[in-house]
Motif scaffolding. Sequence first.
Motif, PDB file in Angstrom:
ATOM      1  N   HIS A 123       0.826  -1.213   0.000  1.00  0.00           N
ATOM      2  CA  HIS A 123       0.000   0.000   0.000  1.00  0.00           C
ATOM      3  C   HIS A 123       0.864   1.267   0.000  1.00  0.00           C
ATOM      4  CE1 HIS A 123      -3.943  -1.890   0.290  1.00  0.00           C
ATOM      5  NE2 HIS A 123      -3.404  -2.769   1.128  1.00  0.00           N
ATOM      6  N   SER A 124       2.007   1.219   0.642  1.00  0.00           N
ATOM      7  CA  SER A 124       2.900   2.393   0.611  1.00  0.00           C
ATOM      8  C   SER A 124       3.421   2.642  -0.796  1.00  0.00           C
ATOM      9  CB  SER A 124       4.067   2.194   1.581  1.00  0.00           C
ATOM     10  OG  SER A 124       3.619   2.129   2.917  1.00  0.00           O
ATOM     11  N   LEU A 125       3.880   1.594  -1.467  1.00  0.00           N
ATOM     12  CA  LEU A 125       4.389   1.749  -2.823  1.00  0.00           C
ATOM     13  C   LEU A 125       3.279   2.163  -3.778  1.00  0.00           C
ATOM     14  CD1 LEU A 125       6.746   1.474  -4.822  1.00  0.00           C
ATOM     15  CD2 LEU A 125       6.133  -0.952  -5.089  1.00  0.00           C
ATOM     16  N   GLY A 126       2.119   1.522  -3.659  1.00  0.00           N
ATOM     17  CA  GLY A 126       0.997   1.880  -4.533  1.00  0.00           C
ATOM     18  C   GLY A 126       0.547   3.311  -4.338  1.00  0.00           C
ATOM     19  N   ILE A 129       3.200   5.731  -5.960  1.00  0.00           N
ATOM     20  CA  ILE A 129       3.138   5.778  -7.424  1.00  0.00           C
ATOM     21  C   ILE A 129       1.871   6.485  -7.882  1.00  0.00           C
ATOM     22  CG2 ILE A 129       3.008   4.366  -9.504  1.00  0.00           C
ATOM     23  CD1 ILE A 129       4.685   2.266  -8.088  1.00  0.00           C
ATOM     24  N   LYS A 130       0.787   6.252  -7.169  1.00  0.00           N
ATOM     25  CA  LYS A 130      -0.488   6.886  -7.536  1.00  0.00           C
ATOM     26  C   LYS A 130      -0.392   8.400  -7.413  1.00  0.00           C
ATOM     27  CE  LYS A 130      -4.778   5.854  -8.767  1.00  0.00           C
ATOM     28  NZ  LYS A 130      -5.091   5.025  -9.957  1.00  0.00           N
ATOM     29  N   SER A 131       0.470   8.891  -6.512  1.00  0.00           N
ATOM     30  CA  SER A 131       0.613  10.335  -6.321  1.00  0.00           C
ATOM     31  C   SER A 131       1.469  11.000  -7.398  1.00  0.00           C
ATOM     32  CB  SER A 131       1.231  10.612  -4.944  1.00  0.00           C
ATOM     33  OG  SER A 131       2.578  10.154  -4.887  1.00  0.00           O
ATOM     34  N   CYS A 155       0.424  -2.518  -7.956  1.00  0.00           N
ATOM     35  CA  CYS A 155      -0.272  -2.158  -9.196  1.00  0.00           C
ATOM     36  C   CYS A 155      -1.703  -2.693  -9.193  1.00  0.00           C
ATOM     37  CB  CYS A 155       0.488  -2.700 -10.400  1.00  0.00           C
ATOM     38  SG  CYS A 155       2.070  -1.889 -10.702  1.00  0.00           S
ATOM     39  N   ALA A 156      -1.904  -3.909  -8.671  1.00  0.00           N
ATOM     40  CA  ALA A 156      -3.238  -4.502  -8.662  1.00  0.00           C
ATOM     41  C   ALA A 156      -4.186  -3.737  -7.754  1.00  0.00           C
ATOM     42  CB  ALA A 156      -3.148  -5.963  -8.220  1.00  0.00           C
ATOM     43  N   PHE A 157      -3.720  -3.322  -6.577  1.00  0.00           N
ATOM     44  CA  PHE A 157      -4.590  -2.643  -5.613  1.00  0.00           C
ATOM     45  C   PHE A 157      -4.877  -1.194  -6.006  1.00  0.00           C
ATOM     46  CE2 PHE A 157      -3.497  -6.163  -2.789  1.00  0.00           C
ATOM     47  CZ  PHE A 157      -4.671  -6.338  -2.073  1.00  0.00           C
ATOM     48  N   TYR A 158      -3.987  -0.558  -6.743  1.00  0.00           N
ATOM     49  CA  TYR A 158      -4.126   0.874  -7.024  1.00  0.00           C
ATOM     50  C   TYR A 158      -4.407   1.146  -8.503  1.00  0.00           C
ATOM     51  CZ  TYR A 158      -2.866   1.861  -2.246  1.00  0.00           C
ATOM     52  OH  TYR A 158      -2.872   1.932  -0.867  1.00  0.00           O
ATOM     53  N   SER A 240       0.508   5.354   3.699  1.00  0.00           N
ATOM     54  CA  SER A 240      -0.304   4.917   2.564  1.00  0.00           C
ATOM     55  C   SER A 240      -1.692   5.530   2.628  1.00  0.00           C
ATOM     56  CB  SER A 240      -0.415   3.396   2.547  1.00  0.00           C
ATOM     57  OG  SER A 240      -1.049   2.930   3.735  1.00  0.00           O
ATOM     58  N   THR A 241      -2.326   5.569   1.485  1.00  0.00           N
ATOM     59  CA  THR A 241      -3.714   6.020   1.386  1.00  0.00           C
ATOM     60  C   THR A 241      -4.571   4.848   0.935  1.00  0.00           C
ATOM     61  OG1 THR A 241      -3.367   6.717  -0.907  1.00  0.00           O
ATOM     62  CG2 THR A 241      -3.015   8.369   0.819  1.00  0.00           C
ATOM     63  N   GLY A 242      -5.853   4.983   1.094  1.00  0.00           N
ATOM     64  CA  GLY A 242      -6.753   3.904   0.726  1.00  0.00           C
ATOM     65  C   GLY A 242      -6.780   3.670  -0.773  1.00  0.00           C
ATOM     66  N   ALA A 243      -6.879   2.405  -1.159  1.00  0.00           N
ATOM     67  CA  ALA A 243      -6.970   2.066  -2.575  1.00  0.00           C
ATOM     68  C   ALA A 243      -8.395   2.275  -3.055  1.00  0.00           C
ATOM     69  CB  ALA A 243      -6.541   0.621  -2.797  1.00  0.00           C
TER      70      ALA A 243
END
Length: 546
Positions: A123-126, A129-131, A155-158, A240-243
């Motif tokens: 979740h931290s990595l996702g 990257i999402k940001s 990648c799958a979660f975000y 992390s933020t929510g997916a």
Amino acid sequence: MFDDLELNVVSYTLIALVLGLMILPAIFQKDPDIHPMILNRQSNVSPVRNPKESAVHRSTLSPPGYPLVSGLGLPTDKKYRTRDGDIRDVWNQAVKEGKGKVLSVKGSEVKELDIDQLTQNIHSLGSYIKSIPGAKRIAIYLANDVENLVASFACAFYDLTLITLPFDPRGPPDVTSLLNRSKADVLIAPAGDLALNDLNGAKNIKEIIWVVEPGSQHLNWASPNGNKSSVYHDVIKMPSTGAGDVDLDGPAVIVFGPKYAGEERRIEMAEFNHKQIIAGVASTIASVKPGPETLKTDDVFVPVDTLSDIYTRIFTYAALTSGTTVALNPIAGTHADLELCVKHVRPTVIVASTSTLADTVSITAGSRMEIWHNILHYFQCRTLESGRIPKGNALIRFNDYTRPNVGQPSRLRLVFSAETAGDLDSHPLNSEDLNDLRVYFGARVVYGLKHHMVAGPINQQHVYDYRVQPQTPKPSKKKEIPRKCAHFGGVTPGCEVFTRDWNIFKASDAGGSRGEIVVRGPTVIGGEAPLGVVGKWWPDGVLSYV
């Protein structure tokens, strides 16, 4: 009549010997692992066929008229309904099973990773990257290690597209061209493995995330060529933020595979969505169910082949879904050394490339130096012909030849491998090779057919099929001796396979339908894919090269 017979010690000995040869085999004979008649029907064949096509072949688990396996059958709020799931559920099932573990193997050091910590890293990595503005397509050039697993599920979660660049420790591919073709926005790669000058031509790259070994994390890894960069070990420490929601029909995983135009080898890009990946996972799990050979929570699974291969990735996802312990070794690859990958973790199930297994056959056969070794090997192959895996005994092990070291004592029970359809550079295995491997490992070896347009195996031999059948040549380059290849078994439950007339190869051929192999089903990109290679159906429902 018997009064004139003179029996002595020699006579009694000969009588006892003859009676022993007649009676003892009947007393000590063991049943085969499976009834031989079951192997005579390994696919369900449609009763009708289209013109210029063979009959459609399906798995015995999904006969004509029944739906193909397309999902995990996960529970929903309504007890009478289930859902297929998506890639996120692979990780969720691994966490839920509880007994599933992830091991990181580096040399002789085996480290058990906290699965809750890995979830936090995902979740931290996702979230990071999402940001990144405009970051949607994430390319990874990583070995089989924990960073590869974390990036895949991030990648799958975000709702990010994972691009798996072919990873070969012998030398990097043309990464720049693959990045441009896939329109990657972010690259995750090991620090120091790729030349920065080679990445200058990557047009869309917005940021590079370097994976740095612990001994070098104190160094400055900022890119001097102006590309924004960060380091993995700092990123996974961020909050992390929510997916959010995930587009199940959009591209989820992009892989690369070989495609031939004549003798010219090209690299083809294949885009899978969540539904196709999860159908491949479900089909792979079902292909070894039901029975004692199914993946279990007390198994240890090692992907000896690279995770950039979709076949290996699908098997790894299947192991995680089943709660199996997954051991990752960064030296794994298409030409990996099998012993170095597995001997410190004592696996029960492995997936290896045909190249790795061919090398294992060659090296082990070279260690059979004495007459005793060849005699022993002959009788163990006879045991296989009778339908059983030879396990050996203390007398055999006392003067045995050098077998592959897969952990002492070995717990290996299943070895999976597959021929890449139409790949002229592959190392196909024939049925004698497969039986040699079964003897060397004391385990069941399952051979199949794969392609980069299909998630998971297309065809797969029966787990208990130890037969030595007539060999068929593999398509080869001109001026080369045609190489032999074993049959690929029956169809897996997630797809259906048929052959289509091609040149002189016809579905109406008397010796069995022949033609271009075509695959369709929920595991196939676009629903249907011609493989560009000629196959033949045998009476028992197995597929082979012509």
